[in-house]
Scaffold this motif. Structure first.
Motif, PDB file in Angstrom:
ATOM      1  N   LEU A  66       0.833  -1.209   0.000  1.00 12.39           N
ATOM      2  CA  LEU A  66       0.000   0.000   0.000  1.00 12.39           C
ATOM      3  C   LEU A  66       0.866   1.256   0.000  1.00 12.39           C
ATOM      4  O   LEU A  66       0.517   2.271  -0.614  1.00 12.39           O
ATOM      5  N   ARG A  67       1.993   1.185   0.682  1.00 17.10           N
ATOM      6  CA  ARG A  67       2.911   2.332   0.718  1.00 17.10           C
ATOM      7  C   ARG A  67       3.794   2.405  -0.525  1.00 17.10           C
ATOM      8  O   ARG A  67       4.268   3.479  -0.897  1.00 17.10           O
ATOM      9  N   ASN A  68       4.038   1.241  -1.149  1.00 24.13           N
ATOM     10  CA  ASN A  68       4.970   1.167  -2.278  1.00 24.13           C
ATOM     11  C   ASN A  68       4.313   0.408  -3.437  1.00 24.13           C
ATOM     12  O   ASN A  68       4.713  -0.718  -3.762  1.00 24.13           O
ATOM     13  N   PRO A  69       3.312   0.996  -4.066  1.00 24.02           N
ATOM     14  CA  PRO A  69       2.567   0.258  -5.093  1.00 24.02           C
ATOM     15  C   PRO A  69       3.374  -0.050  -6.349  1.00 24.02           C
ATOM     16  O   PRO A  69       3.055  -0.981  -7.075  1.00 24.02           O
ATOM     17  N   ASN A  70       4.407   0.723  -6.609  1.00 23.07           N
ATOM     18  CA  ASN A  70       5.220   0.503  -7.811  1.00 23.07           C
ATOM     19  C   ASN A  70       6.478  -0.282  -7.445  1.00 23.07           C
ATOM     20  O   ASN A  70       7.540   0.293  -7.184  1.00 23.07           O
ATOM     21  N   CYS A  71       6.350  -1.584  -7.406  1.00 23.10           N
ATOM     22  CA  CYS A  71       7.474  -2.414  -6.932  1.00 23.10           C
ATOM     23  C   CYS A  71       7.906  -3.418  -7.999  1.00 23.10           C
ATOM     24  O   CYS A  71       8.260  -4.556  -7.694  1.00 23.10           O
ATOM     25  N   GLY A  72       7.856  -2.972  -9.258  1.00 20.72           N
ATOM     26  CA  GLY A  72       8.246  -3.859 -10.347  1.00 20.72           C
ATOM     27  C   GLY A  72       9.683  -4.340 -10.254  1.00 20.72           C
ATOM     28  O   GLY A  72      10.025  -5.392 -10.804  1.00 20.72           O
ATOM     29  N   TYR A  73      10.505  -3.606  -9.530  1.00 23.81           N
ATOM     30  CA  TYR A  73      11.917  -3.989  -9.406  1.00 23.81           C
ATOM     31  C   TYR A  73      12.105  -5.298  -8.638  1.00 23.81           C
ATOM     32  O   TYR A  73      13.179  -5.899  -8.678  1.00 23.81           O
ATOM     33  N   LEU A  74      11.060  -5.751  -7.915  1.00 23.77           N
ATOM     34  CA  LEU A  74      11.156  -7.018  -7.191  1.00 23.77           C
ATOM     35  C   LEU A  74      10.844  -8.224  -8.072  1.00 23.77           C
ATOM     36  O   LEU A  74      11.132  -9.359  -7.710  1.00 23.77           O
ATOM     37  N   LYS A  75      10.245  -7.983  -9.232  1.00 23.27           N
ATOM     38  CA  LYS A  75       9.776  -9.090 -10.059  1.00 23.27           C
ATOM     39  C   LYS A  75      10.937  -9.818 -10.737  1.00 23.27           C
ATOM     40  O   LYS A  75      11.969  -9.236 -11.055  1.00 23.27           O
ATOM     41  N   SER A  76      10.718 -11.086 -10.977  1.00 18.66           N
ATOM     42  CA  SER A  76      11.732 -11.906 -11.636  1.00 18.66           C
ATOM     43  C   SER A  76      11.863 -11.523 -13.110  1.00 18.66           C
ATOM     44  O   SER A  76      10.856 -11.278 -13.779  1.00 18.66           O
ATOM     45  N   PRO A  77      13.085 -11.477 -13.635  1.00 17.37           N
ATOM     46  CA  PRO A  77      13.273 -11.204 -15.073  1.00 17.37           C
ATOM     47  C   PRO A  77      12.834 -12.357 -15.957  1.00 17.37           C
ATOM     48  O   PRO A  77      12.850 -12.249 -17.183  1.00 17.37           O
ATOM     49  N   LEU A  78      12.429 -13.467 -15.343  1.00 17.36           N
ATOM     50  CA  LEU A  78      12.015 -14.636 -16.117  1.00 17.36           C
ATOM     51  C   LEU A  78      10.798 -14.347 -16.987  1.00 17.36           C
ATOM     52  O   LEU A  78      10.599 -14.980 -18.023  1.00 17.36           O
ATOM     53  N   PHE A  79       9.965 -13.368 -16.571  1.00 19.19           N
ATOM     54  CA  PHE A  79       8.804 -13.002 -17.384  1.00 19.19           C
ATOM     55  C   PHE A  79       9.224 -12.597 -18.789  1.00 19.19           C
ATOM     56  O   PHE A  79       8.576 -12.956 -19.772  1.00 19.19           O
ATOM     57  N   GLY A  80      10.300 -11.815 -18.893  1.00 19.80           N
ATOM     58  CA  GLY A  80      10.749 -11.345 -20.197  1.00 19.80           C
ATOM     59  C   GLY A  80      11.455 -12.405 -21.012  1.00 19.80           C
ATOM     60  O   GLY A  80      11.576 -12.277 -22.233  1.00 19.80           O
ATOM     61  N   LEU A  81      11.918 -13.448 -20.340  1.00 24.38           N
ATOM     62  CA  LEU A  81      12.679 -14.495 -21.028  1.00 24.38           C
ATOM     63  C   LEU A  81      11.804 -15.640 -21.519  1.00 24.38           C
ATOM     64  O   LEU A  81      12.049 -16.211 -22.573  1.00 24.38           O
ATOM     65  N   GLY A  82      10.799 -15.994 -20.732  1.00 20.30           N
ATOM     66  CA  GLY A  82       9.950 -17.126 -21.093  1.00 20.30           C
ATOM     67  C   GLY A  82      10.548 -18.447 -20.659  1.00 20.30           C
ATOM     68  O   GLY A  82      11.675 -18.525 -20.139  1.00 20.30           O
ATOM     69  N   LEU A  83       9.792 -19.516 -20.867  1.00 19.09           N
ATOM     70  CA  LEU A  83      10.198 -20.850 -20.415  1.00 19.09           C
ATOM     71  C   LEU A  83      11.497 -21.311 -21.060  1.00 19.09           C
ATOM     72  O   LEU A  83      12.391 -21.831 -20.385  1.00 19.09           O
TER      73      LEU A  83
END
Length: 525
Positions: free
Chosen positions: A458-475
């Motif tokens: 709620l305090r930090n709604p923009n936290c895309g930096y925590l997400k795994s880079p695997l989304f951009g790479l794919g399986l």
């Protein structure tokens, strides 16, 4: 002046609570999963937040700040599934089980979207503001279009279902097929080559079904109810900011978590409360101790075929030094009930487990009861029927804190031997004390951890930096399958080239040898 100073001191000392509007989306038809989610909901309400829950279950008297939108009549649709598992004669083939589970998810979604409750939330104005959405992803992505409808508030994926094999769709984590068995596989993390091959094929089957069948079906349903201009659920899954998984490293298989995955295993466990005196008296009247017998909140003991019920009652009767407290949803005649067996339609299992004279629990292997038994340090006899239950047996058996009973081939001698082994071999209680101590040794309670991260988001709604880079790479690229394929192809091509060169050289040498032997020698002058 003194009054102003006193007012400032009081103001500073009072904790400031920023009330937020939170939407909780819950599709799974399961009493136990509702209890797990309810622990989060009640704690959020206790801290002053407003929580709106779309769920197949509600509460008669919800606390202040909690508002249910009921998906009506969903439990009736699910009962035949649980009953079928109790009447099965063997476990399903793992490939068919994986398929049937996903088909069950699709049926849940198809039923839920036809309810008045779903329509109620759908009729909310699009500009209605939710500060965060908690989405129970245990049965897939059916409700994810609400994230788009309400203009993309930050989303937390939550599940009481351990760490589902398809969680990578939401958090892009690595499920290592070599040592993380799929729930459909009857093996632990130490797999043979053939088991690892089977495990890999099951994961690939699930991946293909999700990508080419299940998620496209969810898109069809979304288009029908939300309109055609919605992004695919596959894209909406990737908008997950955080994920709460019901695991703990002390008892679960080792899985590599991205930074935005928070293990909260056991968050539903609270300090034990007093329970009815009649239960206390029955437990205390035992000679050697009491065993709880419960099939959880979804499987009904009175659905067990009569021949197996009679077998179980015979075993319990012959273990007369122990009392058995059986959660049984209908009545059994007193004349048919052994003196050392008490049946009740509802038992506060978590509270009763804390009683010092409870020596073991005989149950179906549900994850929440497994966590509660470990937290209370009570050894387990697990009789799994399906879903994640066989895997919970595999996990706990590694530590010497449980034994299994095969429901499909249940017989008197094996069941009696198994129960006595857990009750009278002191190693099970000793091992359980060690595992329980590891489980409880945490810097904060799992529920407090979950609430802290919700309020952090709620305090930090923009936290895309925590997400795994695997989304951009794919399986393929994310697991370096393309690199492995490239290197393999490179080696094979070089071997082929070397082999061809070798063959060429051999043929050249042979030609020279044979030509020297057949060529007439020049006469000496």
């Amino acid at each position: 002046m003194k009054c102003i100073s006193l007012f400032m001191v009081v103001l500073i000392s009072v904790p400031i609570c920023f009330t937020s509007n939170i939407l909780y989306l819950q599709l799974l038809v399961s009493h136990s999963h509702h209890f797990w989610n309810r622990a989060i909901i009640h704690e959020l309400a206790e801290r002053g937040h407003n929580v709106t829950i779309l769920s197949p279950r509600s509460e008669a008297k919800p606390p202040t700040g909690v508002h249910y939108i009921l998906l009506e009549d969903q439990y009736v649709r699910r009962l035949p599934f649980y009953r079928s598992l109790l009447n099965a004669t063997e476990f399903m083939n793992p490939f068919y089980e994986t398929l049937s589970i996903l088909l069950g998810y699709e049926l849940l979604c198809s039923g839920a979207v036809k309810t008045k409750g779903f329509q109620t939330l759908l009729n909310y104005p699009d500009e209605f503001k939710f500060d965060v959405i908690l989405h129970d992803f245990s049965v897939g992505s059916c409700f994810l279009p609400f994230v788009h409808k309400f203009n993309y508030p930050p989303m937390i994926a939550v599940t009481a279902f351990g760490h589902p094999s398809f969680s990578s769709h939401y958090i892009a984590d690595h499920h290592h097929y070599s040592y993380v068995p799929h729930i459909s596989l009857r093996s632990n993390d130490e797999m043979t080559f053939s088991q690892r091959l089977l495990n890999f094929l099951i994961y690939m089957e699930e991946f293909i079904i999700f990508k080419y069948f299940f998620n496209p079906r969810m898109d069809e349903i979304a288009a029908k109810f939300f309109g055609p201009n919605f992004p695919s659920v596959s894209e909406l899954e990737k908008r997950t900011s955080l994920a709460f998984v019901n695991t703990n490293a002390a008892i679960d298989y080792h899985i590599s978590h991205p930074e935005n995955v928070i293990p909260v295993g056991g968050l539903q466990i609270k300090d034990p409360k007093p329970f009815p005196q009649e239960l206390t008296s029955f437990i205390n009247s035992s000679t050697k101790g009491t065993v709880i017998f419960s099939l959880g909140s979804n499987f009904r003991s009175d659905y067990i075929p009569q021949i197996k019920k009679n077998l179980i009652l015979k075993v319990l009767s012959d273990l007369s030094d122990y009392n058995f407290l059986w959660k049984f949803e209908s009545n059994i005649s007193e004349s048919d009930l052994p003196k050392n067996v008490m049946i009740r339609s509802w038992i506060p299992v978590s509270d009763v487990l804390a009683h010092p004279k409870v020596k073991a629990i005989f149950f179906h292997g549900g994850l929440l009861t497994t966590h509660e038994a470990i937290w209370r340090s009570v050894p387990m006899i697990i009789m799994p029927f399906g879903l994640d239950q066989p895997q919970n047996l595999m996990k706990t058996k590694r530590f010497g804190i449980s034994e299994g009973a095969d429901y499909h081939s249940l017989n008197y001698d094996d069941l009696k031997t198994t129960i006595l082994k857990v009750l009278e071999d002191p190693s099970y209680a000793m091992n359980m004390q060690k595992v329980s101590a590891r489980f409880k040794d945490q810097k904060e309670k799992p529920l407090d951890r979950a609430i802290w991260w919700i309020e952090w988001l709620l305090r930090n709604p923009n936290c895309g930096y925590l997400k795994s880079p695997l989304f951009g790479l794919g399986l393929i690229a994310g697991n370096s399958y393309d690199i492995i394929a490239f290197i393999t192809l490179f080696v094979i091509l070089n071997l082929i080239i070397l082999l061809k060169l070798f063959c060429y050289c051999v043929r050249k040498c042979l030609r020279n040898i044979y030509s020297d032997e057949t060529m007439p020698h020049e006469k000496l002058e």
